[in-house]
Motif scaffolding. Structure first.
Motif, PDB file in Angstrom:
ATOM      1  N   GLY A  66       0.813  -1.213   0.000  1.00  0.00           N
ATOM      2  CA  GLY A  66       0.000   0.000   0.000  1.00  0.00           C
ATOM      3  C   GLY A  66       0.850   1.268   0.000  1.00  0.00           C
ATOM      4  O   GLY A  66       0.447   2.292  -0.558  1.00  0.00           O
ATOM      5  N   THR A  67       1.999   1.190   0.635  1.00  0.00           N
ATOM      6  CA  THR A  67       2.886   2.356   0.688  1.00  0.00           C
ATOM      7  C   THR A  67       3.369   2.726  -0.715  1.00  0.00           C
ATOM      8  O   THR A  67       3.288   3.895  -1.124  1.00  0.00           O
ATOM      9  CB  THR A  67       4.091   2.053   1.617  1.00  0.00           C
ATOM     10  OG1 THR A  67       3.595   1.603   2.877  1.00  0.00           O
ATOM     11  CG2 THR A  67       4.961   3.284   1.819  1.00  0.00           C
ATOM     12  N   ASP A 163      -6.488   7.653   0.702  1.00  0.00           N
ATOM     13  CA  ASP A 163      -5.817   6.540   1.376  1.00  0.00           C
ATOM     14  C   ASP A 163      -6.923   5.637   1.917  1.00  0.00           C
ATOM     15  O   ASP A 163      -7.345   5.753   3.061  1.00  0.00           O
ATOM     16  CB  ASP A 163      -4.894   7.031   2.492  1.00  0.00           C
ATOM     17  CG  ASP A 163      -4.188   5.864   3.185  1.00  0.00           C
ATOM     18  OD1 ASP A 163      -4.514   4.704   2.870  1.00  0.00           O
ATOM     19  OD2 ASP A 163      -3.317   6.112   4.049  1.00  0.00           O
ATOM     20  N   GLN A 166      -7.615   0.937   4.355  1.00  0.00           N
ATOM     21  CA  GLN A 166      -8.434   0.121   5.265  1.00  0.00           C
ATOM     22  C   GLN A 166      -9.862  -0.043   4.767  1.00  0.00           C
ATOM     23  O   GLN A 166     -10.676  -0.653   5.449  1.00  0.00           O
ATOM     24  CB  GLN A 166      -8.454   0.784   6.650  1.00  0.00           C
ATOM     25  CG  GLN A 166      -7.053   0.958   7.222  1.00  0.00           C
ATOM     26  CD  GLN A 166      -7.046   1.557   8.619  1.00  0.00           C
ATOM     27  OE1 GLN A 166      -8.099   1.855   9.175  1.00  0.00           O
ATOM     28  NE2 GLN A 166      -5.866   1.719   9.186  1.00  0.00           N
ATOM     29  N   SER A 187      -4.671  -1.050   0.401  1.00  0.00           N
ATOM     30  CA  SER A 187      -3.587  -1.939   0.840  1.00  0.00           C
ATOM     31  C   SER A 187      -4.139  -3.345   1.009  1.00  0.00           C
ATOM     32  O   SER A 187      -5.266  -3.528   1.470  1.00  0.00           O
ATOM     33  CB  SER A 187      -3.019  -1.454   2.173  1.00  0.00           C
ATOM     34  OG  SER A 187      -2.241  -2.482   2.766  1.00  0.00           O
ATOM     35  N   LYS A 192      -5.355  -6.382   6.578  1.00  0.00           N
ATOM     36  CA  LYS A 192      -6.460  -5.695   5.920  1.00  0.00           C
ATOM     37  C   LYS A 192      -7.601  -6.671   5.595  1.00  0.00           C
ATOM     38  O   LYS A 192      -7.401  -7.875   5.566  1.00  0.00           O
ATOM     39  CB  LYS A 192      -5.954  -4.986   4.652  1.00  0.00           C
ATOM     40  CG  LYS A 192      -4.834  -3.961   4.934  1.00  0.00           C
ATOM     41  CD  LYS A 192      -5.262  -2.885   5.884  1.00  0.00           C
ATOM     42  CE  LYS A 192      -4.393  -1.659   6.043  1.00  0.00           C
ATOM     43  NZ  LYS A 192      -2.998  -1.680   6.232  1.00  0.00           N
TER      44      LYS A 192
HETATM   45  C1  LIG Z   1      -2.015  -0.414   5.888  1.00  0.00           C
HETATM   46  C2  LIG Z   1      -2.043   1.025   5.683  1.00  0.00           C
HETATM   47  C3  LIG Z   1      -1.160   1.690   4.817  1.00  0.00           C
HETATM   48  C4  LIG Z   1       0.035   1.062   4.179  1.00  0.00           C
HETATM   49  O1  LIG Z   1      -0.146  -0.104   3.530  1.00  0.00           O
HETATM   50  P1  LIG Z   1       1.035  -1.170   3.425  1.00  0.00           P
HETATM   51  O2  LIG Z   1       0.449  -2.181   2.515  1.00  0.00           O
HETATM   52  O3  LIG Z   1       1.290  -1.695   4.803  1.00  0.00           O
HETATM   53  O4  LIG Z   1       2.233  -0.502   2.842  1.00  0.00           O
HETATM   54  C5  LIG Z   1      -1.333   3.046   4.604  1.00  0.00           C
HETATM   55  N1  LIG Z   1      -2.309   3.728   5.195  1.00  0.00           N
HETATM   56  C6  LIG Z   1      -3.157   3.149   6.046  1.00  0.00           C
HETATM   57  C7  LIG Z   1      -4.240   3.965   6.663  1.00  0.00           C
HETATM   58  C8  LIG Z   1      -3.049   1.788   6.335  1.00  0.00           C
HETATM   59  O5  LIG Z   1      -3.884   1.237   7.202  1.00  0.00           O
END
Ligand SMILES: *Cc1c(COP(=O)(O)O)cnc(C)c1O
Length: 393
Positions: A66-67, A163, A166, A187, A192
């Protein structure tokens, strides 16, 4: 023997979350491993198509996590040095880290204490000539007011990078999060609602931007024919493998079942916590429950805000007490502006006082599809019992 050891002998430990992969998923992974093609290939293409169908035909691309997905969203939107991006201090630090990583400046706007999401009423006053984008976060999968969000974006001519890490499966007035909007990032990390172990996806409005994201995903590479390779932008190595993609394909099939179970468990939490508070004559305690929304949120988490000041106790103590009773909890999240990196950049926790208070007092209770109904009663009783102990001190 400690309390903790005694409890563990009689009751299984409940973690705050646990991923679920069925036998079909495990078999499908084995098949990919035996196929001779394990990195990005046919399963990734199939997963991206399935996601695009899920989001009503919008273009979708997957990434390693997700990053990376959010960083590439910023790159696609052309955001870089000198630009400001408005976001929330109550998120996983990835949200603002990616803004810094493209050379832009995160601008933190305080949260709404009820939704625990960015307070959109405070966004306009944070907009400057440098503002390029809004990056809201849907904490626990609860979306912000989409009409207000996109109204602000339109008025001030800003991009929106949601973003929605979640929020897979969440809705806004009957429309899927990701099915509407500008750039929407998810993500698929292990915790998740839909997991590929690690992974993420971005939903676009245009095929051009999706193709640009493909370049950022793989070293900035373009190909025009079998032997014509060029690199014209700086890209990374952020592709999702077929092993991860095939897990996602199977999780997508299980999602409706997961969703229904999460919703049912969340309902039980409201009932169980309220009746425990009543039984303990603690109705005046300001234990803050989530927004009781059963149409929009995917119940990624069930979070309470503890009355720490009222009880003169700290969160770590409550977490330890719960752990001694075999209950795992989590903190999602302390305010980002309290972290050393951000303090060193000049951010101050006190600039967002609501985030400061909630970041200090929020607690994630266990919630995952594999939980039993009895677990909810046990957790509610344990939590209220612990609060009563401090209330009577
Ligand atoms: C999980 C999450 C991310 C990052 O996702 P990754 O897959 O761990 O890199 C970013 N923002 C929020 C709010 C998240 O819960």
């Amino acid at each position: 023997m400690s309390n903790h050891e005694k409890t563990l002998l009689t009751t299984p430990f409940i973690p705050f979350t646990r991923p679920h992969f069925n036998q079909e998923t495990i078999d499908a992974v084995a098949e990919v491993l035996r196929s001779g093609w394990v990195t990005s290939g046919p399963k990734l293409a199939e997963f991206e198509t399935a996601l695009s169908d899920y989001f009503g035909g919008r273009p979708v691309r997957c990434f390693a996590n997700g990053t990376a997905t959010m960083k590439i969203a910023l790159q696609v939107a052309g955001i870089g040095p000198g630009d400001e991006v408005i976001t929330t201090p109550i998120s996983w630090v990835a949200t603002s880290n990616v803004i810094l990583s493209v050379g832009a400046t995160p601008v933190f706007v305080d949260i709404d204490p009820v939704t625990r999401n960015i307070d959109l009423n405070k966004v306009a006053q944070a907009i400057t000539p440098q503002t390029r984008a809004l990056m809201p976060v849907y904490l626990s999968g609860l979306p912000v007011d989409m009409d207000q969000l996109y109204g602000l974006a339109k008025t001030h001519q800003l991009r929106v990078i949601e973003d929605a890490a979640q929020a897979f499966g969440s809705q806004w007035h009957g429309q899927k999060i990701g099915g509407i909007g500008d750039l929407v990032s998810f993500s698929f990390q292990a915790n998740k609602n839909l997991s590929t172990i690690e992974g993420g996806c971005l939903v676009f409005n245009s095929v051009e931007e999706a193709k640009l994201a493909e370049k950022f995903r793989l070293q900035g590479l373009t190909r025009q024919g079998i032997d014509a390779m060029d690199v014209d932008v700086l890209g990374g190595k952020d592709n999702l493998t077929d092993v991860n993609a095939v897990i996602g394909l199977h999780q997508l099939l299980e999602l409706p079942k997961f969703q229904a179970r999460r919703g049912a468990l969340a309902r039980q939490y409201f009932d169980a916590i309220r009746s425990e508070l009543k039984a303990a004559s603690l109705e005046s305690l300001s234990l803050e429950l989530p927004v009781e929304n059963f149409s929009d949120t995917n119940w990624h988490m069930f979070q309470v805000v503890l009355p720490l000041e009222q009880l003169q106790v700290d969160r770590a103590q409550v977490m330890t007490d719960l752990k001694d009773l075999g209950i795992g909890t989590g903190v999602h999240y302390p305010a980002i502006t309290g972290f050393t990196l951000y303090k060193n950049l000049g951010y101050q926790l006190s600039d967002t006082p609501i985030a400061q208070r909630i970041g200090r007092s929020i607690l994630t209770l266990p919630l995952f599809p594999g939980m039993a109904d009895e677990d909810i009663g046990r957790i509610a009783a344990a939590l209220v019992g612990i609060l009563k102990k401090y209330a009577n001190k």
